[in-house]
Write a protein that holds these residues in place. Structure first.
Motif, short mmCIF file in Angstrom:
data_model
loop_
_atom_site.label_atom_id
_atom_site.label_comp_id
_atom_site.label_asym_id
_atom_site.label_seq_id
_atom_site.Cartn_x
_atom_site.Cartn_y
_atom_site.Cartn_z
N ASP A 256 0.81 -1.22 0.00
CA ASP A 256 0.00 0.00 0.00
C ASP A 256 0.85 1.27 0.00
OD1 ASP A 256 0.97 -0.05 2.58
OD2 ASP A 256 -0.98 -0.06 3.56
N ARG A 257 2.18 1.11 0.00
CA ARG A 257 3.09 2.26 -0.09
C ARG A 257 3.91 2.21 -1.38
NH1 ARG A 257 4.25 5.43 4.18
NH2 ARG A 257 6.46 5.60 3.59
N ALA A 258 3.46 1.40 -2.33
CA ALA A 258 4.17 1.27 -3.60
C ALA A 258 3.21 1.55 -4.75
CB ALA A 258 4.78 -0.11 -3.74
N GLU A 259 3.66 2.35 -5.72
CA GLU A 259 2.84 2.67 -6.89
C GLU A 259 2.88 1.55 -7.92
OE1 GLU A 259 0.88 5.62 -7.25
OE2 GLU A 259 1.35 5.43 -5.12
N LYS A 260 3.94 0.73 -7.91
CA LYS A 260 4.08 -0.40 -8.83
C LYS A 260 4.37 -1.66 -8.03
CE LYS A 260 6.78 0.19 -12.35
NZ LYS A 260 8.02 0.50 -13.10
N HIS A 261 3.93 -2.79 -8.55
CA HIS A 261 4.13 -4.05 -7.84
C HIS A 261 4.88 -5.06 -8.69
CE1 HIS A 261 0.35 -3.07 -5.20
NE2 HIS A 261 1.42 -2.34 -4.90
N SER A 262 5.40 -4.63 -9.86
CA SER A 262 6.15 -5.55 -10.70
C SER A 262 7.12 -4.77 -11.57
CB SER A 262 5.19 -6.37 -11.59
OG SER A 262 4.48 -5.51 -12.47
N GLY A 263 8.09 -5.51 -12.13
CA GLY A 263 9.05 -4.88 -13.01
C GLY A 263 10.07 -4.03 -12.27
N LYS A 264 10.71 -3.14 -13.03
CA LYS A 264 11.71 -2.26 -12.43
C LYS A 264 11.01 -1.17 -11.63
CE LYS A 264 15.47 -1.23 -14.66
NZ LYS A 264 16.46 -0.63 -15.59
N ILE A 265 11.54 -0.87 -10.46
CA ILE A 265 10.88 0.09 -9.56
C ILE A 265 11.93 0.87 -8.78
CG2 ILE A 265 10.66 -1.67 -7.76
CD1 ILE A 265 8.09 -0.31 -6.83
N ALA A 266 11.61 2.12 -8.48
CA ALA A 266 12.45 2.95 -7.60
C ALA A 266 11.84 2.94 -6.21
CB ALA A 266 12.53 4.37 -8.13
N VAL A 267 12.64 2.57 -5.23
CA VAL A 267 12.19 2.59 -3.83
C VAL A 267 13.01 3.63 -3.07
CG1 VAL A 267 11.41 0.21 -3.83
CG2 VAL A 267 13.76 0.73 -3.19
N GLY A 268 12.41 4.18 -2.03
CA GLY A 268 13.12 5.22 -1.30
C GLY A 268 12.82 5.21 0.18
N PHE A 269 13.63 5.98 0.90
CA PHE A 269 13.40 6.21 2.33
C PHE A 269 14.06 7.53 2.69
CE2 PHE A 269 17.30 3.80 1.88
CZ PHE A 269 18.19 4.35 2.78
N ARG A 270 13.55 8.17 3.71
CA ARG A 270 14.05 9.47 4.15
C ARG A 270 15.28 9.30 5.05
NH1 ARG A 270 11.84 13.45 0.93
NH2 ARG A 270 9.57 13.25 0.81
N PRO A 271 16.23 10.24 4.97
CA PRO A 271 17.46 10.11 5.77
C PRO A 271 17.23 10.07 7.27
CG PRO A 271 17.76 11.72 4.02
CD PRO A 271 16.31 11.36 4.02
N GLU A 272 16.21 10.80 7.76
CA GLU A 272 15.97 10.83 9.20
C GLU A 272 15.29 9.56 9.70
OE1 GLU A 272 12.34 12.69 7.31
OE2 GLU A 272 14.52 12.72 7.00
#
Length: 662
Positions: A560-576
């Motif tokens: 529920d926090r991902a716009e895509k569920h397959s293939g190539k994807i960019a994931v991220g997280f905040r530094p803090e």
């Protein structure tokens, strides 16, 4: 030679001939047509010698010379150009701004020889009207733009594409549109004629105004208005005949001969209005707004004649001899910035398509003064000759509201400045002036208050104080505030709803916390705060999460926090949201781990230490550690593992630049 003659050389000869009655009207037209036909052929034919652009020195010389029309840029009370200064501050480019463009023909006469040789005309960028820009482009006098330097070009209205002389707008970009109609000194016109305003051309020919009328030397406007007054459709070739055109020339010639028309000028017509030499003129609409701002009150009026006014557009062009093309492109891109959306809501610009609703009311076609909107500008725009109380009461008096001073006092109480009511703006600090501008807007009780970077000119401490005051006032008065700002912290601190715009389009909109914690695109993730972004392939999924293989590292993201569920994807997280340890942590299903990496930079920012950690095959990762009196690691070169909670990961809908085809 008669000083009242137009500066346009073709129209000058026509009026001279008509005045002297030396030739028939058709003979005068024939001679002019011969001249204009030659000019037209020259404009349409390719240049005999292909010119080459001058060497661009923008990278080593951050300067720019801009030639423009007068009264064509925003000016504050001190004669400065706030928007241009903002451009200089953001880009580091120093701009020499010259108001030396009186009309198209006179300017062209000064620079035509240099243009023909591809030499420097003394300007890197200038703004001829579209018909003159077409002449320059067809003769090969203008450089071709690099669209990579103009990402905001996408905001150009489609109606301006497809021009025969520049179909893809690779050598010209519209700067401002112009309406020509009737300008008049309200009091002087009323005193002379007994009327409130001129409505038809005949009103300018009132004997009471003899010798006090001006018309534009841009005869495409002056002749156009005369033609429409005579019932000619100037956009219809079957209506705009030779005889119709010469009838209009006869009218102008006769009024010059009789002394009714006293001045035929370019932009300098404004000086005659200001000093009272003329009472009314065929003039340009935007100039009158500026003249009233300079006067400090609503001295001049502007109306479109009942038979219609003319409209045209001036264009940015970069001459072949200009040596700062890249700097000029940055200027054009700046003026196409999406912050102009604020001007759309206020009615100062027209939308390309769609509607503008305030509440349930469609105000798309409404004039600015008809909209329930007030604006607070960064430059305050207070009248220097008025007291603070008079400044706040000004709008109420213009609308003939009862008890304007009493209501103005209440508004000053709201912003805690009633004790300064009798002072002049220059006696107040920047923060106090900003509160006066706010009171002046609020006193009109608009449905919507527009704030155009109102705190940008304040120092950090005062800006923080004004943010608190603005929020308190908004809650007290219960109005909707539309606040435009480039300060991300300011936006998240003050807004209930934030809209992040990218190239004129809303990329994502929602509560500040939602946009920051759950960005949906690379642009939003990078624009709001800092983000660590990793790119990989989805390797597996469960009912609640997906796993991504990032260079051999398994990274988990809630579905529920991902716009895509397959293939190539960019994931991220905040530094803090991340931390690090000097020993590899035990694997946990609710924690992501990458490393080891090497600390290559440590920066102390007061509230935190910022660590830059280089992880093999993943690049640099940023981690913030709150300043709790001691740092987790104090030495560069330390090997560490980075961890963050799976629930703090997010998956984006697109990929960072350069990863699309990998």
């Amino acid at each position: 030679m008669n000083q009242n003659l137009p500066q346009d050389p073709q129209l000058r000869e026509m009026v001279k001939a008509a005045l002297k009655h030396q030739v028939t009207r058709r003979a005068a037209l024939g001679g002019a047509v011969a001249t204009s036909a030659a000019a037209l052929l020259a404009a349409c034919a390719p240049a005999s010698n292909e010119l080459k652009p001058a060497t661009d020195v923008s990278d080593s010389d951050p300067t720019l010379i801009w030639s423009n029309w007068s009264l064509y840029i925003d000016v504050d009370d001190d004669g400065n150009y706030p928007t241009l200064e903002k451009f200089e501050s953001e880009t580091g480019i120093s701009v020499t701004y010259r108001e030396d463009f009186d009309d198209n023909d006179s300017y062209y006469g000064k620079v035509k020889d240099q243009l023909a040789l591809g030499q420097d005309i003394g300007a890197d960028i200038t703004c001829p009207t579209s018909w003159m820009a077409a002449r320059w482009i067809n003769l090969g006098y203008c450089q071709t733009f690099d669209d990579a330097q103009l990402p905001n070009k996408v905001n150009l209205q489609p109606a301006y594409l497809g021009a025969s002389y520049d179909p893809d707008r690779t050598k010209s970009l519209p700067y401002q549109g112009i309406l020509a109609g009737f300008a008049y000194d309200k009091k002087a016109y009323k005193d002379a004629t007994g009327k409130d305003e001129p409505k038809v051309l005949e009103d300018l020919w009132d004997p009471a105004l003899k010798g006090r009328i001006g018309v534009l030397s841009e005869m495409r406007d002056t002749v156009g208005i005369v033609l429409m007054d005579q019932g000619v459709s100037i956009g219809d070739a079957s209506s705009l005949t030779e005889d119709a055109f010469m009838n209009a020339i006869d009218v102008i010639a006769a009024k010059v001969s009789e002394g009714q028309i006293a001045r035929i000028k370019g932009n300098s017509y404004k000086d005659d209005l200001v000093n009272g030499d003329t009472i009314a003129a065929i003039a340009w609409s935007g100039d009158i707004i500026q003249l009233n701002a300079e006067a400090g009150y609503d001295r001049f009026g502007f109306v479109l004649p009942e038979s219609g006014g003319t409209i045209s557009a001036d264009c940015f062009v970069v001459p072949m001899g200009a040596t700062h093309k890249k700097n000029a492109e940055k200027l054009m891109n700046f003026y196409y910035d999406p912050y102009n959306a604020l001007r759309l809501v206020a009615g100062l610009e027209s939308p390309t398509k769609g509607k503008i609703l305030i509440g349930k009311n469609d105000v798309t076609e409404s004039k600015p003064h008809e909209r329930p909107v007030n604006t607070v500008f960064q430059s305050y725009a207070l009248f220097p000759h008025m007291t603070i109380l008079e400044n706040v009461a000004f709008g109420l008096r213009q609308r003939k509201i009862d008890d304007p001073l009493g209501k103005a006092k209440q508004a000053l109480n709201m912003v805690q400045l009633s004790h300064l009511a009798e002072r002049k703006p220059q006696q107040l600090s920047g923060g106090q002036q900003q509160r006066v501008a706010l009171a002046r807007a609020l006193v009109n009780r608009p449905s919507l208050l527009l704030l155009d970077e109102p705190l940008g000119a304040l120092d950090l401490k005062l800006r923080r104080e004004m943010q608190i005051e603005l929020k308190a006032i908004q809650i007290e008065v219960g109005l909707t505030f539309l606040h435009v700002t480039h300060d991300q912290e300011e936006a998240m601190d003050m807004a209930d709803t934030v809209a992040v715009m990218n190239q004129g389009r809303i990329e994502q909109m929602g509560a500040p916390e939602a946009l920051y914690d759950r960005p949906k695109t690379v642009f939003v993730a990078k624009f709001l705060g800092q983000s660590n972004l990793l790119v990989g392939e989805v390797s597996s999924s469960s009912a609640n999460s997906i796993s991504i293989d990032v260079a051999g590292n398994k990274i988990s993201v809630p579905k529920d926090r991902a716009e895509k569920h397959s293939g190539k994807i960019a994931v991220g997280f905040r530094p803090e949201k991340a931390t690090f340890q000097t020993k590899k942590p035990t694997a946990k299903s609710d924690t992501n781990v990458i490393g080891p990496g090497e600390i290559i930079d440590i920066r102390f920012t007061g509230v935190s230490n910022q660590y830059l950690i280089e992880v093999p095959n993943l690049g640099n990762i940023t981690v913030f550690a709150q300043n709790m009196g001691q740092s987790p690691v104090i030495e560069l070169g330390e090997k560490v593992w980075i961890t963050w909670s799976v629930e703090h990961s997010f998956g984006l809908s697109d990929l960072p630049a350069g990863n699309e085809s990998e």
